[in-house]
Design an enzyme around this catalytic site. Sequence first.
Site, short mmCIF file in Angstrom:
data_model
loop_
_atom_site.label_atom_id
_atom_site.label_comp_id
_atom_site.label_asym_id
_atom_site.label_seq_id
_atom_site.Cartn_x
_atom_site.Cartn_y
_atom_site.Cartn_z
N LYS A 1 0.84 -1.21 0.00
CA LYS A 1 0.00 0.00 0.00
C LYS A 1 0.87 1.25 0.00
CE LYS A 1 -1.71 1.59 4.04
NZ LYS A 1 -1.38 3.01 4.28
N ASN A 2 1.87 1.28 0.86
CA ASN A 2 2.66 2.50 1.02
C ASN A 2 3.58 2.78 -0.17
OD1 ASN A 2 1.39 2.86 3.40
ND2 ASN A 2 3.15 2.44 4.72
N CYS B 1 -5.05 13.04 12.82
CA CYS B 1 -4.84 11.61 12.65
C CYS B 1 -4.74 11.00 14.04
CB CYS B 1 -3.56 11.39 11.86
SG CYS B 1 -3.11 9.68 11.73
N ARG C 1 0.41 14.90 12.81
CA ARG C 1 1.25 14.50 11.67
C ARG C 1 1.50 15.71 10.78
NH1 ARG C 1 -0.52 8.60 9.57
NH2 ARG C 1 1.49 8.73 8.53
N ASP D 1 4.98 0.68 12.04
CA ASP D 1 3.76 0.03 11.54
C ASP D 1 3.62 -1.42 12.03
OD1 ASP D 1 3.00 2.31 10.27
OD2 ASP D 1 3.49 1.66 8.25
N ARG E 1 -8.58 -0.33 5.12
CA ARG E 1 -7.73 0.67 4.47
C ARG E 1 -6.39 0.07 4.05
NH1 ARG E 1 -6.04 4.74 8.25
NH2 ARG E 1 -4.57 4.91 6.54
C1 UD1 Z 1 4.63 6.73 6.20
C2 UD1 Z 1 3.71 5.54 6.11
C3 UD1 Z 1 3.23 5.14 7.49
C4 UD1 Z 1 4.43 4.91 8.42
C5 UD1 Z 1 5.32 6.14 8.41
C6 UD1 Z 1 6.60 5.93 9.21
C7 UD1 Z 1 2.66 5.86 3.96
C8 UD1 Z 1 1.40 6.10 3.19
N1 UD1 Z 1 2.56 5.89 5.27
O1 UD1 Z 1 3.88 7.83 6.70
O2 UD1 Z 1 2.50 3.91 7.34
O3 UD1 Z 1 3.94 4.71 9.73
O4 UD1 Z 1 5.72 6.45 7.06
O5 UD1 Z 1 7.28 4.81 8.75
O6 UD1 Z 1 3.68 5.60 3.39
N2 UD1 Z 1 7.11 14.47 10.36
C9 UD1 Z 1 7.34 15.80 10.62
N3 UD1 Z 1 7.19 16.69 9.59
C10 UD1 Z 1 6.84 16.30 8.33
C11 UD1 Z 1 6.62 14.93 8.07
C12 UD1 Z 1 6.76 14.03 9.11
O7 UD1 Z 1 7.64 16.18 11.74
O8 UD1 Z 1 6.75 17.16 7.43
C13 UD1 Z 1 7.25 13.47 11.45
C14 UD1 Z 1 5.98 12.66 11.69
O9 UD1 Z 1 5.09 13.35 12.55
C15 UD1 Z 1 6.56 11.41 12.32
C16 UD1 Z 1 7.86 11.23 11.56
O10 UD1 Z 1 8.19 12.51 11.04
O11 UD1 Z 1 6.84 11.63 13.69
C17 UD1 Z 1 7.80 10.22 10.44
O12 UD1 Z 1 6.69 10.52 9.62
P1 UD1 Z 1 6.67 10.20 8.06
O13 UD1 Z 1 7.82 9.32 7.70
O14 UD1 Z 1 6.51 11.47 7.30
O15 UD1 Z 1 5.34 9.37 7.91
P2 UD1 Z 1 4.47 9.29 6.59
O16 UD1 Z 1 5.36 9.40 5.42
O17 UD1 Z 1 3.32 10.21 6.68
#
Ligand code: UD1
Length: 419
Positions: free
Chosen positions: A22-23, A115, A120, A306, A398
Site C-alpha cells: 500500500k505505502n 490523525c 502528523r 507500523d 484501508r
Molecule cells: C509513512 C507511512 C506510514 C508509516 C510512516 C513511518 C505511507 C502512506 N505511510 O507515513 O504507514 O507509519 O511512514 O514509517 O507511506 N514528520 C514531521 N514533519 C513532516 C513529516 C513528518 O515532523 O513534514 C514526522 C511525523 O510526525 C513522524 C515522523 O516525522 O513523527 C515520520 O513521519 P513520516 O515518515 O513522514 O510518515 P508518513 O510518510 O506520513
Amino acid sequence: MDKILVHGGVRLKGDVRIGGSKNSALPILAATLLTKEKCVIDRVPDLSDIHYMLTILGRLGCEVERASGVVQIRAEKILTEAPYEIVRKMRASVCVLGPLLGREKAAKVSLPGGCVIGDRPIDLHLKGFESLGAKVVVKGGDILLEAKKLQGARINLRGRHGPTVLGTGNIMMAAVLAEGITDIEGAAEEPEVVDLANFLIAMGAKISGAGTQHIQIEGVPELHGANHTVIPDRIEAGTFLVAGAIAGSRVTVTRTNPAHLGAVITALKKAGFELSHTSDSVTISPNGSRRPLHIETLPYPGFPTDMQAQFCAMLATMDGTSVVTETVFPQRFMHVSELKRMGASIDLNNHCATIHGVERLSGAPVMASDLRASAALVLAALPADGITEINRVYHIDRGYEAIDEKLNALGAHIERVKS
Ligand code: UD1
C-alpha cells in the site's frame, strides 16, 4: 459500519500470499501525474486507501482503468486542485503535491486533517518545496504551491522524529522535473522510497542513492509513460508472521521479500521463534521457548512503527515483562486501552509501553482506532478465550486486503457482519 467477530482459541497453519505494498502503491500512483503518457502499474492492492487515491487522480482529470491488480492511468490533461471532500479521507493524499508542482508548477490541495496516531505535520514537505523555489501558502485549510520554475537545491529532510517517508517521495517527485541538481540529505531509506525511485527512473528520471540517506536527482525536461510492478507489502507480511507467532503451528508468508523484513525477523527470533526463508517466502514455527523483548521503533532499517501494535498484541501473552518504545509516532498507543479490555497488563508511560505477559486474553467488544491498531486487535483475538467483536473495521480495510478471508484460510474463525 461493518464489524468482525473473531472466535478465539484457533491454531493457524499454512501459506498466505502477500499483496502489493500500500505505502509503495500510493505515491507511485500519484507519480503517474508527472507524464501525459500512459502508465501501467501492476500488483496494486485492492484497498480503500488505493480507491481514494484513484478517486483523487480521477478528479484531477486522469483516465483511470483498473482490472485485477493492474491499474492503467493516463494523465493527459490535468487539473491542479484536489478538494477537501476527497482529500480529507486519507492523509497520504498529500503525495499528489509533489507531482502537481513538478509538472504544472502549481497545486492547491486541502491540508490533511488530524490523525489518531498523533499530530502528523507536513512542515518538512513544505520546506522542501520552498527550497526548490515554490511559494508555499497555507490558507483556508488549503496548501497552495506556485512556482515560475523549480530549481534544484540542497534540502535536509531530517525532522525531530527522523526522516519523512512521504516527504522524501514528494520532494523526489517535484525535483525530477526541476532544473539542475537536487541533493536530499536525511532522506528516508524505506523500501517504498526505493520502489518510487525505480518507477520514476523507468519514466526517464535521473535519480541515484535511493535507499540511502542521500538521494541525488538531476532534473530532466519531461518524463514518459512506464510500466511498474509494486513491491510486496512488508507490513502485511510482518502482520501474518506475528499471527503465526501468536496462534500458529507453522505459517509461511509467500510472494514477499525477506530482505525488507530484517528487523521484524530479528525481533521474532529474539522472542524465541524459529524462522526460515527462501528468496520470496518466510516461515515461522512456534518451536523454542519464549523470551520477552525490548523493542524501539525506528526509521528503516530499524523496527517499523507500523509493526509496533501487532508486537504489543503478541507480547501481551508471552511470559515476562517486555518494553516497547515508540520513537516515530510517540502517541501511537491507541491499541493499548483496547488490549487491556481483553485482559492485557500494560503500563503506558509517555511513549513507552511496559507489557507484563498474561497467560490468556479473553474476547471482548473492542474498537478499531487506526489501521495497524485494528490488525493488532484481530491478532490478539485469535488465541483469546471467547469471541472478540471488533467495531469500525473500515480502518483495517484501508490497509489489509481481505485479512479475514486470508486468516480463515489459515484456520481462523472470523465472521464479518455487514451493517
Ligand atoms: C509513512 C507511512 C506510514 C508509516 C510512516 C513511518 C505511507 C502512506 N505511510 O507515513 O504507514 O507509519 O511512514 O514509517 O507511506 N514528520 C514531521 N514533519 C513532516 C513529516 C513528518 O515532523 O513534514 C514526522 C511525523 O510526525 C513522524 C515522523 O516525522 O513523527 C515520520 O513521519 P513520516 O515518515 O513522514 O510518515 P508518513 O510518510 O506520513
